[in-house]
Design a protein around this motif. Structure first.
Motif, PDB file in Angstrom:
ATOM      1  N   ILE A  90       0.838  -1.204   0.000  1.00 11.20           N
ATOM      2  CA  ILE A  90       0.000   0.000   0.000  1.00 11.20           C
ATOM      3  C   ILE A  90       0.872   1.252   0.000  1.00 11.20           C
ATOM      4  N   ASP A  91       1.875   1.283   0.865  1.00  9.35           N
ATOM      5  CA  ASP A  91       2.745   2.463   0.944  1.00  9.35           C
ATOM      6  C   ASP A  91       3.475   2.704  -0.372  1.00  9.35           C
ATOM      7  N   SER A  92       3.957   1.636  -0.985  1.00 10.42           N
ATOM      8  CA  SER A  92       4.701   1.776  -2.232  1.00 10.42           C
ATOM      9  C   SER A  92       3.821   2.325  -3.347  1.00 10.42           C
ATOM     10  N   GLN A  93       2.572   1.826  -3.426  1.00 11.91           N
ATOM     11  CA  GLN A  93       1.650   2.315  -4.444  1.00 11.91           C
ATOM     12  C   GLN A  93       1.367   3.807  -4.275  1.00 11.91           C
ATOM     13  N   LEU A  94       1.187   4.239  -3.040  1.00 14.66           N
ATOM     14  CA  LEU A  94       0.890   5.652  -2.779  1.00 14.66           C
ATOM     15  C   LEU A  94       2.138   6.517  -2.931  1.00 14.66           C
ATOM     16  N   TYR A  95       3.278   6.000  -2.531  1.00 19.86           N
ATOM     17  CA  TYR A  95       4.520   6.778  -2.589  1.00 19.86           C
ATOM     18  C   TYR A  95       4.934   7.061  -4.029  1.00 19.86           C
ATOM     19  N   HIS A  96       4.774   6.080  -4.920  1.00 21.55           N
ATOM     20  CA  HIS A  96       5.176   6.264  -6.311  1.00 21.55           C
ATOM     21  C   HIS A  96       4.276   7.251  -7.045  1.00 21.55           C
ATOM     22  N   ARG A  97       3.137   7.593  -6.464  1.00 17.61           N
ATOM     23  CA  ARG A  97       2.267   8.591  -7.087  1.00 17.61           C
ATOM     24  C   ARG A  97       2.699  10.013  -6.772  1.00 17.61           C
ATOM     25  N   ILE A  98       3.475  10.213  -5.751  1.00 20.11           N
ATOM     26  CA  ILE A  98       3.853  11.564  -5.324  1.00 20.11           C
ATOM     27  C   ILE A  98       4.815  12.176  -6.333  1.00 20.11           C
ATOM     28  N   LYS A 157      -2.501  16.379  -3.893  1.00 18.58           N
ATOM     29  CA  LYS A 157      -3.461  15.334  -3.512  1.00 18.58           C
ATOM     30  C   LYS A 157      -2.771  14.006  -3.210  1.00 18.58           C
ATOM     31  N   ASN A 158      -1.804  13.628  -4.027  1.00 20.18           N
ATOM     32  CA  ASN A 158      -1.117  12.353  -3.785  1.00 20.18           C
ATOM     33  C   ASN A 158      -0.329  12.392  -2.477  1.00 20.18           C
ATOM     34  N   LEU A 159       0.273  13.529  -2.184  1.00 16.48           N
ATOM     35  CA  LEU A 159       0.998  13.679  -0.925  1.00 16.48           C
ATOM     36  C   LEU A 159       0.036  13.597   0.259  1.00 16.48           C
ATOM     37  N   VAL A 160      -1.129  14.196   0.126  1.00 14.15           N
ATOM     38  CA  VAL A 160      -2.129  14.137   1.195  1.00 14.15           C
ATOM     39  C   VAL A 160      -2.580  12.698   1.417  1.00 14.15           C
ATOM     40  N   ASN A 161      -2.788  11.950   0.336  1.00 13.90           N
ATOM     41  CA  ASN A 161      -3.176  10.534   0.477  1.00 13.90           C
ATOM     42  C   ASN A 161      -2.124   9.748   1.242  1.00 13.90           C
ATOM     43  N   PHE A 162      -0.873  10.034   0.946  1.00 15.70           N
ATOM     44  CA  PHE A 162       0.218   9.299   1.588  1.00 15.70           C
ATOM     45  C   PHE A 162       0.318   9.637   3.075  1.00 15.70           C
ATOM     46  N   ALA A 197      20.126   2.119   4.067  1.00 18.23           N
ATOM     47  CA  ALA A 197      19.080   1.232   3.574  1.00 18.23           C
ATOM     48  C   ALA A 197      19.357   0.830   2.131  1.00 18.23           C
ATOM     49  N   LYS A 198      18.962  -0.388   1.809  1.00 25.19           N
ATOM     50  CA  LYS A 198      19.086  -0.881   0.439  1.00 25.19           C
ATOM     51  C   LYS A 198      17.732  -0.766  -0.253  1.00 25.19           C
ATOM     52  N   PRO A 199      17.690  -0.144  -1.425  1.00 23.85           N
ATOM     53  CA  PRO A 199      16.419  -0.051  -2.138  1.00 23.85           C
ATOM     54  C   PRO A 199      15.931  -1.431  -2.581  1.00 23.85           C
ATOM     55  N   PRO A 200      14.626  -1.621  -2.783  1.00 25.94           N
ATOM     56  CA  PRO A 200      13.571  -0.611  -2.701  1.00 25.94           C
ATOM     57  C   PRO A 200      13.309  -0.138  -1.281  1.00 25.94           C
ATOM     58  N   CYS A 201      12.827   1.095  -1.182  1.00 23.22           N
ATOM     59  CA  CYS A 201      12.669   1.725   0.120  1.00 23.22           C
ATOM     60  C   CYS A 201      11.518   2.726   0.041  1.00 23.22           C
ATOM     61  N   VAL A 202      10.781   2.836   1.123  1.00 21.69           N
ATOM     62  CA  VAL A 202       9.750   3.864   1.259  1.00 21.69           C
ATOM     63  C   VAL A 202      10.149   4.745   2.437  1.00 21.69           C
ATOM     64  N   LEU A 227      15.315  16.267  -3.472  1.00 19.13           N
ATOM     65  CA  LEU A 227      14.335  15.621  -4.348  1.00 19.13           C
ATOM     66  C   LEU A 227      14.960  14.563  -5.249  1.00 19.13           C
ATOM     67  N   ASP A 228      16.239  14.754  -5.629  1.00 20.66           N
ATOM     68  CA  ASP A 228      16.877  13.767  -6.503  1.00 20.66           C
ATOM     69  C   ASP A 228      17.047  12.432  -5.787  1.00 20.66           C
ATOM     70  N   SER A 229      17.387  12.479  -4.515  1.00 18.42           N
ATOM     71  CA  SER A 229      17.510  11.234  -3.753  1.00 18.42           C
ATOM     72  C   SER A 229      16.162  10.530  -3.640  1.00 18.42           C
ATOM     73  N   ILE A 230      15.118  11.326  -3.413  1.00 19.93           N
ATOM     74  CA  ILE A 230      13.785  10.744  -3.301  1.00 19.93           C
ATOM     75  C   ILE A 230      13.333  10.187  -4.654  1.00 19.93           C
ATOM     76  N   ARG A 231      13.691  10.900  -5.725  1.00 14.91           N
ATOM     77  CA  ARG A 231      13.340  10.425  -7.062  1.00 14.91           C
ATOM     78  C   ARG A 231      14.032   9.106  -7.375  1.00 14.91           C
ATOM     79  N   LYS A 232      15.285   8.974  -6.959  1.00 11.23           N
ATOM     80  CA  LYS A 232      16.005   7.731  -7.216  1.00 11.23           C
ATOM     81  C   LYS A 232      15.386   6.558  -6.462  1.00 11.23           C
ATOM     82  N   LEU A 233      14.849   6.825  -5.275  1.00  5.09           N
ATOM     83  CA  LEU A 233      14.215   5.740  -4.532  1.00  5.09           C
ATOM     84  C   LEU A 233      12.995   5.191  -5.274  1.00  5.09           C
ATOM     85  N   LYS A 234      12.368   6.024  -6.099  1.00  3.78           N
ATOM     86  CA  LYS A 234      11.178   5.583  -6.830  1.00  3.78           C
ATOM     87  C   LYS A 234      11.524   4.732  -8.043  1.00  3.78           C
TER      88      LYS A 234
END
Length: 874
Positions: A647-655, A673-678, A773-778, A823-830
């Protein structure tokens, strides 16, 4: 009329009755693609009919206007009639220097290649020149803990490298004679290369003798080329030359034995024409192994081993079409795949890392010169430094990530999908504004915006040069941009006028790919998507009308940026004005005969419009309610952790990155909206956990539930799902639960987790956990929003005028670099996805985490279990 056009037109006529906008738009895209492939796209009447059809469809589907269906059908009939009159010629017309209708889409950052080298041989030559670097892992140096200084210490290091390359090239030539006969000639060459090398170094040292090193080397080489293995020179006197050199020279030998097959033509073609096709399959595998061993008097002190495996696979095909001896068309396509796997026996370092002092000092300078609050400055340094470390960790994992590139090329250009980013740690060696290099030319960005930007009809917009200076029409804006300078070297962009930054992101020279990425991620902090798209379209139209190759290259780069923006535009930004500007630009591209660009841009826009998200698809199921309600203990802890991660991964990848930036500035729920859902998922899960624990009737059941969630937390931490991990942890550590009495087993089980929530030094413990942490990661989104807000509030939007020779309204891009670092680090996690399938039974048990009590009720239950010591007033 071709069969493809006929089918697409009939299908669109049928779906008109459904009044489904999605189906109608998709069917229209199919008609556009069929016409562009099978018709003469230079015909003026055909282009007008296509534009007329798209305008009517867009009014109905994009703008929700009332449109007569018969009008659409009439336009469709016109397209069908003209497609019959304007079939695509079998002979390719000469290219117009002003219009490149066959130009392929080029990703941002690629350099226009030499047209003479746009062929499969050049592709293979570049691949053969690519060498896998030597693997040199860093092993820790284990010291000798013995008191004996007279012993003999021996070090042994072994390096093994094995290479295996296979290559198969098939060439086929088809000649169509004037009398209708067809001659086919085909030849195939296969090459296999194997090389193995081994180096062993033994060093001996004692108290009375200097260190003595001995090196041994063993190498084996093999070469196999069809049945001519005995004629190869590989492994002889010319060992250092390219093993495929002789192979390629043999392919060009016209005296080779060929097989000719004569027969009747089964494919339609022009008599006297010929075509050559070449297919390449190339596989490569390089394995490397490094081991070290240290002994003293026969006693093993340390032993380490690491290995690396590099694999690559290329498949490419090229077809050349000739009329006589003249090359009239060349097309090719293929895929290239890489995979790197690194395995190391080194122990994992899980200690909490403290940011290096060097970074702290640099980031203190970066945020300003105020030295009054040293502790606050240290926290600033800790914040940005943690993302630099996270980025480096993700870069290491990216090296082991499977990369696949799809490519195609033609006589008009080459497309590429690779984007290589530099290391951010070098970039973020920031200093203050004193090291700025003033621009050579000044053109202040004086804000004259009275009204919000509106849609522009690009078919009527003039593209002539205005009287006043317009930076958007300049080929190079480097002289207007402010750079950082250190020891006489010009480094990264630090600011400049708005238009200069836009131009610098689209020029084909002097601009860095890293800057282009930072610009595309952070531009919304100083310009809206609609305003930027309008500026880029204006720049593209002006450059595409020029006759020089430099302007054409800039036009391609500009179009790539437009496509990238539409690819990542948010639902909030997709208003009527933006859609109108983009669709009118599509009509202009069709009017100019550029069907390739028009199809690309229209398809991307359609994909974003269709991209609606229903959170029920993630949190809900279609299962019927069970006769007997499920219990928390009906499921294994690992399975619950997996479904929470799903669930978290599905919502996180929408942000989107834009949502995070907007929230740090405005806290506007409509934009994010996607951030609010998460974030709501985090809060709902936390209250659901509290409810399940505190509503139990006995202490035994409460502790049983508490221990269950501790086990779930352990699995979440192992899966690097820090969102649900901290949601459960925050529930357990909440005051209504923490004030209750718990057994020693519960307290001991929570010891390894509670330190993560420590807010000291800007959540230092959590940052250290995320960095390793080793990806994948939320990740936990709360810390990210806090850091972005911190960067936004602590940095001005514009550079002080006294730091840039009095110039005003100079965008402070240093602030954007810091936002990009986060943001680049967060983008790479996705980039990584969990391989987890949805378990509808468990998700149904969650019930969207609606079965929870509010804060006030939680406190009431807590006081019922453990009454307060204070006496209540009557």
């Amino acid at each position: 009329m071709s069969k493809e056009i006929d089918i697409s037109i009939r299908y669109l006529e049928n779906v008109l009755s459904t009044n489904n906008s999605t189906l109608i738009l998709s069917s229209t895209a199919a008609v556009l693609e069929a016409v562009s492939k099978n018709c003469d796209t230079t015909n003026v009447d055909l282009k007008r009919s296509i534009i007329s059809l798209l305008r009517i469809i867009d009014k109905k589907c994009f703008l929700n206007q009332e449109v007569d269906t018969n009008q659409i059908k009439f336009s469709l009939q016109e397209v069908g009639k003209l497609s019959v009159k304007c079939p695509k010629s079998s002979q390719k017309p000469k290219a117009d220097p002003k219009v490149k209708s066959n130009a392929e889409f080029r990703e941002i950052g690629t350099v226009p290649p030499n047209p003479e080298e746009e062929n499969i041989d050049n592709l293979l030559s570049q691949l053969n020149l690519k060498k896998v670097p030597s693997f040199s892992p860093a092993f820790p140096d284990i010291g000798d803990d013995s008191d004996d200084e007279n012993g003999v210490t021996t070090k042994q290091k072994e390096e093994e490298r094995a290479e295996q390359h296979g290559q198969k090239v098939c060439e086929e030539e088809v000649v169509k004679l004037p009398d209708g006969r067809e001659i086919r000639m085909k030849k195939t060459k296969t090459v296999n290369v194997k090389q193995t090398t081994k180096h062993v170094t033994i060093s001996t040292k004692s108290a009375n003798m200097p260190e003595v090193s001995r090196t041994f080397m063993n190498a084996r080489k093999g070469f196999d080329e069809d049945e001519e293995e005995e004629n190869t020179n590989f492994g002889g006197s010319s060992n250092m030359r390219d093993p495929f050199e002789r192979f390629r020279s043999m392919l060009q030998d016209k005296d080779e034995k060929i097989e000719a097959i004569e027969g009747e033509s089964t494919e339609p073609g022009t008599p006297g024409s010929s075509s050559k096709s070449k297919t390449i399959e190339r596989t490569s595998e390089v394995s490397q192994k490094v081991s070290e061993k240290k002994e003293k008097d026969g006693r093993l002190l340390a032993e380490h081993e690491a290995s690396k495996l590099d694999k690559s696979n290329l498949f490419a095909k090229q077809v050349d079409t000739y009329q006589g001896t003249s090359l009239i068309d060349r097309k090719g396509e293929g895929s290239y795949e890489e995979n790197t796997l690194i395995r190391s026996a080194l122990p994992q370092n899980s200690e909490v890392a403290t940011p290096p002092k060097m970074h702290v000092v640099e980031y203190m300078m970066m945020f300003g010169d105020d030295k009054k609050n040293n502790e606050n400055e240290y926290l600033k340094g800790t914040t940005i430094s943690s993302y630099v470390r996270l980025n480096n960790n993700l870069t290491t994992h990216e090296e082991q990530f499977k990369k696949k590139i799809q490519f195609e090329f033609s006589t008009a250009g080459t497309s590429s999908t690779t984007i290589d980013l530099d290391n951010l740690s070098d970039l973020l060696n920031q200093t203050d504004f004193n090291c700025l290099r003033p621009p050579a030319k000044y053109l202040e960005d004086t804000p004259r915006i009275v009204e919000l930007p509106k849609a522009i009809d690009w078919q009527r917009e003039s593209t002539t040069t205005p009287q006043e200076k317009d930076l958007l029409l300049e080929q190079d804006a480097a002289e207007y941009v402010i750079f950082r300078e250190k020891e006489g070297k010009v480094l990264e962009v630090r600011g400049g006028p708005k238009d200069a930054l836009v131009v610098y992101a689209t020029q084909s020279s002097h601009s860095s790919l890293l800057y282009q990425e930072a610009f595309l991620i952070t531009f919304r902090t100083f310009i809206s998507a609609l305003e930027l798209v309008n500026k880029l379209i204006k720049r593209y139209l002006y450059m595409s009308l020029a006759h020089d190759s430099q302007s054409e290259s800039i036009a391609r780069h500009t179009f790539s940026v437009i496509v990238r923006i539409i690819d990542e535009v948010t639902q909030y930004e997709l208003d009527v004005d933006l859609i109108t500007s983009v669709t009118s630009f599509v009509y202009r591209l069709i009017h100019e005969g550029n069907f390739t660009y028009s199809r690309i841009l229209r398809t991307r826009l359609l994909d974003r419009i269709k991209d609606h998200f229903d959170i029920h698809a993630v949190l809900g199921t279609n299962l019927c309610k069970p006769k007997k309600p499920h219990d928390l203990f009906d499921f294994k802890s690992a399975e619950i952790a997996c479904q929470l991660t799903y669930i978290d991964s599905q919502l996180y990848h929408r942000i989107e990155s834009a949502e995070l930036l907007w929230w740090s500035q405005e806290q506007n729920e409509k934009k994010s909206k996607n951030l609010v859902n998460f974030t709501e998922q985090f809060n709902n899960l936390s209250f659901w956990v509290r409810t399940l624990i505190i509503t139990q009737s006995s202490q035994k059941e409460r502790e049983r539930h508490m221990m269950k969630f501790v086990k779930i937390m352990k699995h979440l931490r192992e899966m690097c799902n820090f969102n649900s991990y901290l949601a459960i942890l925050s529930a357990i550590m909440s005051t209504p639960l923490a004030r209750l009495e718990w057994s020693k087993n519960i307290k001991d089980a929570l010891k390894e987790h509670t330190a993560v929530m420590d807010t000291a030094q800007s959540y230092k413990n959590y940052r250290a956990l995320l960095q390793t942490a080793k990806p994948p990661c939320v990740p936990y989104i709360g810390i990210i929003l806090q850091d972005l807000t911190f960067v936004h509030a602590g940095n001005p939007d514009t550079i002080p005028s006294d730091r840039c020779n009095g110039a005003k309204n100079m965008i402070n891009f240093l602030k954007r670099w810091n936002q990009f670092a986060i943001l680049d680090s967060i983008r790479k996690l996705k980039k990584w996805n969990y391989d987890i399938k949805k378990n509808d039974i468990v998700v149904q048990y969650f019930n969207g985490f609606k079965d929870r009590v509010d804060e006030e009720r939680t406190w009431q239950l807590s006081h019922q279990i453990k009454p307060s010591n204070r006496k209540s007033k009557t």
